[in-house]
Structures are given as C-alpha cells and as structure tokens.
Design a protein around this motif. Sequence first.
Motif, mmCIF file in Angstrom:
data_model
loop_
_atom_site.group_PDB
_atom_site.id
_atom_site.type_symbol
_atom_site.label_atom_id
_atom_site.label_comp_id
_atom_site.label_asym_id
_atom_site.label_seq_id
_atom_site.Cartn_x
_atom_site.Cartn_y
_atom_site.Cartn_z
ATOM 1 N N LEU A 47 0.858 -1.179 0.000
ATOM 2 C CA LEU A 47 0.000 0.000 0.000
ATOM 3 C C LEU A 47 0.897 1.233 0.000
ATOM 4 C CD1 LEU A 47 -2.110 -1.492 2.857
ATOM 5 C CD2 LEU A 47 -3.029 -1.145 0.559
ATOM 6 N N ILE A 48 0.879 1.995 -1.079
ATOM 7 C CA ILE A 48 1.774 3.151 -1.218
ATOM 8 C C ILE A 48 1.190 4.344 -0.470
ATOM 9 C CG2 ILE A 48 3.099 4.577 -2.815
ATOM 10 C CD1 ILE A 48 3.571 1.602 -3.225
ATOM 11 N N GLU A 49 1.951 4.842 0.520
ATOM 12 C CA GLU A 49 1.504 6.007 1.292
ATOM 13 C C GLU A 49 2.112 7.309 0.771
ATOM 14 O OE1 GLU A 49 0.695 4.721 5.705
ATOM 15 O OE2 GLU A 49 2.693 4.006 5.102
ATOM 16 N N GLU A 50 3.368 7.233 0.307
ATOM 17 C CA GLU A 50 4.041 8.390 -0.273
ATOM 18 C C GLU A 50 4.973 7.914 -1.383
ATOM 19 O OE1 GLU A 50 3.414 11.457 0.471
ATOM 20 O OE2 GLU A 50 2.252 11.196 2.324
ATOM 21 N N GLY A 51 5.248 8.805 -2.360
ATOM 22 C CA GLY A 51 6.190 8.467 -3.426
ATOM 23 C C GLY A 51 5.610 7.475 -4.412
ATOM 24 N N ASP A 52 6.512 6.746 -5.077
ATOM 25 C CA ASP A 52 6.063 5.761 -6.054
ATOM 26 C C ASP A 52 7.054 4.609 -6.162
ATOM 27 O OD1 ASP A 52 8.089 6.353 -8.277
ATOM 28 O OD2 ASP A 52 7.143 8.315 -8.053
ATOM 29 N N LYS A 53 6.604 3.540 -6.819
ATOM 30 C CA LYS A 53 7.374 2.310 -6.974
ATOM 31 C C LYS A 53 7.275 1.849 -8.421
ATOM 32 C CE LYS A 53 6.767 -1.222 -4.062
ATOM 33 N NZ LYS A 53 8.109 -1.727 -3.704
ATOM 34 N N GLU A 54 8.402 1.360 -8.958
ATOM 35 C CA GLU A 54 8.396 0.720 -10.274
ATOM 36 C C GLU A 54 8.648 -0.772 -10.093
ATOM 37 O OE1 GLU A 54 11.167 2.377 -13.008
ATOM 38 O OE2 GLU A 54 9.995 4.207 -13.339
ATOM 39 N N VAL A 55 7.788 -1.590 -10.659
ATOM 40 C CA VAL A 55 7.932 -3.038 -10.579
ATOM 41 C C VAL A 55 7.950 -3.597 -11.994
ATOM 42 C CG1 VAL A 55 6.895 -5.196 -9.799
ATOM 43 C CG2 VAL A 55 6.747 -3.166 -8.357
ATOM 44 N N GLU A 56 8.985 -4.356 -12.334
ATOM 45 C CA GLU A 56 9.055 -5.013 -13.633
ATOM 46 C C GLU A 56 8.940 -6.516 -13.421
ATOM 47 O OE1 GLU A 56 11.706 -5.174 -17.729
ATOM 48 O OE2 GLU A 56 12.351 -3.915 -16.052
ATOM 49 N N LEU A 57 7.908 -7.092 -13.989
ATOM 50 C CA LEU A 57 7.612 -8.511 -13.781
ATOM 51 C C LEU A 57 7.338 -9.162 -15.127
ATOM 52 C CD1 LEU A 57 6.824 -10.953 -11.938
ATOM 53 C CD2 LEU A 57 4.516 -10.011 -11.903
ATOM 54 N N LYS A 58 8.222 -10.097 -15.521
ATOM 55 C CA LYS A 58 8.052 -10.850 -16.771
ATOM 56 C C LYS A 58 7.797 -9.928 -17.960
ATOM 57 C CE LYS A 58 6.611 -15.178 -14.622
ATOM 58 N NZ LYS A 58 5.592 -16.241 -14.525
ATOM 59 N N GLY A 59 8.581 -8.860 -18.045
ATOM 60 C CA GLY A 59 8.491 -7.967 -19.192
ATOM 61 C C GLY A 59 7.451 -6.871 -19.067
ATOM 62 N N SER A 60 6.589 -6.936 -18.050
ATOM 63 C CA SER A 60 5.572 -5.900 -17.836
ATOM 64 C C SER A 60 6.045 -4.932 -16.758
ATOM 65 C CB SER A 60 4.245 -6.527 -17.412
ATOM 66 O OG SER A 60 3.752 -7.376 -18.416
ATOM 67 N N LEU A 61 5.870 -3.629 -17.003
ATOM 68 C CA LEU A 61 6.298 -2.609 -16.057
ATOM 69 C C LEU A 61 5.083 -1.980 -15.391
ATOM 70 C CD1 LEU A 61 8.733 -0.983 -14.912
ATOM 71 C CD2 LEU A 61 8.296 0.699 -16.718
ATOM 72 N N PHE A 62 5.069 -2.025 -14.047
ATOM 73 C CA PHE A 62 4.004 -1.400 -13.281
ATOM 74 C C PHE A 62 4.594 -0.202 -12.542
ATOM 75 C CE2 PHE A 62 3.141 -5.908 -13.554
ATOM 76 C CZ PHE A 62 1.790 -5.993 -13.833
ATOM 77 N N LYS A 63 3.978 0.962 -12.676
ATOM 78 C CA LYS A 63 4.379 2.118 -11.881
ATOM 79 C C LYS A 63 3.231 2.445 -10.950
ATOM 80 C CE LYS A 63 6.740 6.515 -11.922
ATOM 81 N NZ LYS A 63 7.512 7.496 -12.725
ATOM 82 N N ILE A 64 3.490 2.372 -9.653
ATOM 83 C CA ILE A 64 2.437 2.501 -8.664
ATOM 84 C C ILE A 64 2.736 3.699 -7.785
ATOM 85 C CG2 ILE A 64 1.123 1.228 -6.925
ATOM 86 C CD1 ILE A 64 3.056 -1.151 -8.113
ATOM 87 N N GLY A 65 1.733 4.544 -7.599
ATOM 88 C CA GLY A 65 1.914 5.761 -6.824
ATOM 89 C C GLY A 65 1.060 5.807 -5.577
ATOM 90 N N LYS A 66 1.017 6.972 -4.973
ATOM 91 C CA LYS A 66 0.280 7.183 -3.732
ATOM 92 C C LYS A 66 -1.181 6.769 -3.880
ATOM 93 C CE LYS A 66 -0.674 10.734 -0.258
ATOM 94 N NZ LYS A 66 -0.464 12.157 0.133
ATOM 95 N N ASN A 67 -1.690 6.124 -2.819
ATOM 96 C CA ASN A 67 -3.071 5.641 -2.775
ATOM 97 C C ASN A 67 -3.357 4.560 -3.808
ATOM 98 O OD1 ASN A 67 -3.731 7.393 -0.662
ATOM 99 N ND2 ASN A 67 -4.284 9.032 -2.081
ATOM 100 N N GLN A 68 -2.309 3.806 -4.159
ATOM 101 C CA GLN A 68 -2.495 2.627 -5.001
ATOM 102 C C GLN A 68 -1.984 1.400 -4.254
ATOM 103 O OE1 GLN A 68 -0.638 4.017 -8.832
ATOM 104 N NE2 GLN A 68 -2.585 3.310 -9.673
ATOM 105 N N ALA A 69 -2.587 0.269 -4.572
ATOM 106 C CA ALA A 69 -2.223 -1.000 -3.933
ATOM 107 C C ALA A 69 -1.816 -1.994 -5.006
ATOM 108 C CB ALA A 69 -3.405 -1.548 -3.137
ATOM 109 N N ILE A 70 -0.840 -2.819 -4.687
ATOM 110 C CA ILE A 70 -0.477 -3.907 -5.587
ATOM 111 C C ILE A 70 -0.554 -5.218 -4.804
ATOM 112 C CG2 ILE A 70 2.002 -3.450 -5.194
ATOM 113 C CD1 ILE A 70 2.454 -4.622 -8.044
ATOM 114 N N PHE A 71 -1.408 -6.124 -5.270
ATOM 115 C CA PHE A 71 -1.522 -7.467 -4.704
ATOM 116 C C PHE A 71 -0.653 -8.394 -5.548
ATOM 117 C CE2 PHE A 71 -5.357 -5.423 -3.244
ATOM 118 C CZ PHE A 71 -5.670 -6.030 -2.024
ATOM 119 N N PHE A 72 0.246 -9.132 -4.924
ATOM 120 C CA PHE A 72 1.119 -10.017 -5.689
ATOM 121 C C PHE A 72 1.186 -11.396 -5.033
ATOM 122 C CE2 PHE A 72 3.488 -7.244 -2.868
ATOM 123 C CZ PHE A 72 4.362 -8.083 -2.173
ATOM 124 N N ALA A 73 1.073 -12.429 -5.868
ATOM 125 C CA ALA A 73 1.072 -13.801 -5.381
ATOM 126 C C ALA A 73 2.496 -14.288 -5.122
ATOM 127 C CB ALA A 73 0.381 -14.725 -6.375
#
Length: 283
Positions: A47-73
């Motif tokens: 759960l992103i509270e401040e700033g942002d995160k870049e996640v690269e998974l199997k060739g796909s790039l996710f950029k997640i910012g404040k008030n976004q959630a990423i669920f990962f198995a």
Amino acid sequence: MTITIPNHQIESNEPTLIEIDTKLYIECMNRHHKRVLIRNTMHGLTLIEEGDKEVELKGSLFKIGKNQAIFFAQGNYFSNKNSKDYKALTIFFDDAFIVDFVKKYQLKLSGNSKRITVINYKNQESICLLISSISLTHVEHTFKQKELLKLKIELLFLEFYQAYPEKMEHFFRHIIKTSTDRMQYILEENIDIIEKVSDMYQLMRMSPSHFQKQFQKNFHESPKIWLDKQRMRKAKFLLLSTNKSITEIATECDYSTSSWFIVQFKKYCKTTPKEYRVKNQYR
C-alpha cells in the motif's frame, strides 16, 4: 544479488517487520531507492503512502503511486525501484490466511485467476481510513495490538473485496487454485536458486522435520533425491541444447567439481555426460 522477501527481513531481524502470527506479517518500508531484484516467498499487498514504486515482472512494467495497492502472489521474481520519498506498508500472508478468509465470508470465486493486480483506492474513504489506522497500530508490538492488527487487516481485505470484487476474486482464485500443489509450485518456480535441501525448507518456511514429512507425503521420495533429479534434468537439457563444457554445466547445476558431477550423472543416467551428449544430441 536477489533479495528474498520476507525471508531476508526475518533472518536479519529487521525492526521494520512485525510478525503478527506465523501466516501474517506487516512491514513499514521506506528504503531501497536503487533498483533491486526480489523474490517473494509469501503473498503480499503493498500500500503506497508516499512516493512511487516501479515493478518489472516478466516484461511488464508497473508504476504505482500514492493511494495505489499492488496485490502479488507468491513465487514472483521481479525488479523493484522506489522513489526517494517512498513510504509504504506491505502485508505478507500465506495460503491459509486467504483460504480461511474465503471460507469465513463464504465468497464465491469465479472467472479468471490473476497473480498480480493493481488497484487505485484513492476515492475509497473507508479503505484510506483503515490503512491509516493499521499504519498507526503496527507501531505497537503487544499481543493485544497484534490481534487488533489482524482484525483490521482482515477488514481491509473485505473492504477491497466489496469495492473491487472482480479484481479480488481473480487474485483469490489464483491463490486457491495453486494452494493444493503449493509445495511443488514454489520449489519448481525457485529451482534456479535452490542449492541444497536447507534452501528448500527455508523457501517453504517450514521446520526441517515438518518439511521432510510434507515433502515425502507429496512427492513419495526424499528432498535430496528430488533435488538430484532436478539437477540431472537441467544437466541433460544443457548437454543437448548448448555447447557448454562439462565443467561449465557442472557449475551451473551446482556441483562443486566436474568429477563429482560425472559420478552423480553416471549414477542416475547409467552413462557419462560426454557419452550422453554424443548419443543423444542430434537425434
């Protein structure tokens, strides 16, 4: 270097990680501004509270910012980079937590399964308030506070499910679908980083004795024999599909010396690596 989470934090006694119980952890994160490689051995929700995160998974790039959630198995291998002002809560949980949750609330799971999903919860006031409450509560380490945290996390998952039923159903379905063969799934997904049996039970987050018992039940052979067979399978593939030397293949398959690799190969395949390559490479 690949960081295995949450194993790395647990083994390093990271003060940012709190064990709520054996199947549930929470971490307040504001580190790792450089890109790092990560493997996760538990399911997670960041759960992103401040700033942002870049996640690269199997060739796909996710950029997640404040008030976004990423669920990962569980079982992902990905690169991760956080901004300098990054602050987030990550909740780690296992199959049992989701299985219990689905049963408790009698959720009907349909549609596809998805191992990773991103949700923007900015306009969901109840979710935002719960996250703020969890962020404040997780500072305390008493038993009562941990029980309260567990209830709040369960309520958070329920709020996400009610607000985004389709996305949550797909994520839960993936976990339920793979939970029956979880041991095989985890070990095969992480075979490239397993060097010895102790790596296997650490990945599974089991004690050695419990792991041995469960492994024998699932595979009907010892972990050592299974690991040797996986190495042999990889070695045979490399012998037939590459021009790598016997020494290079021995090293890549985690054998300390080429001579020991040859002895083991002959034991399992009734021939030497060289003879195997000559007889089978061009068939």
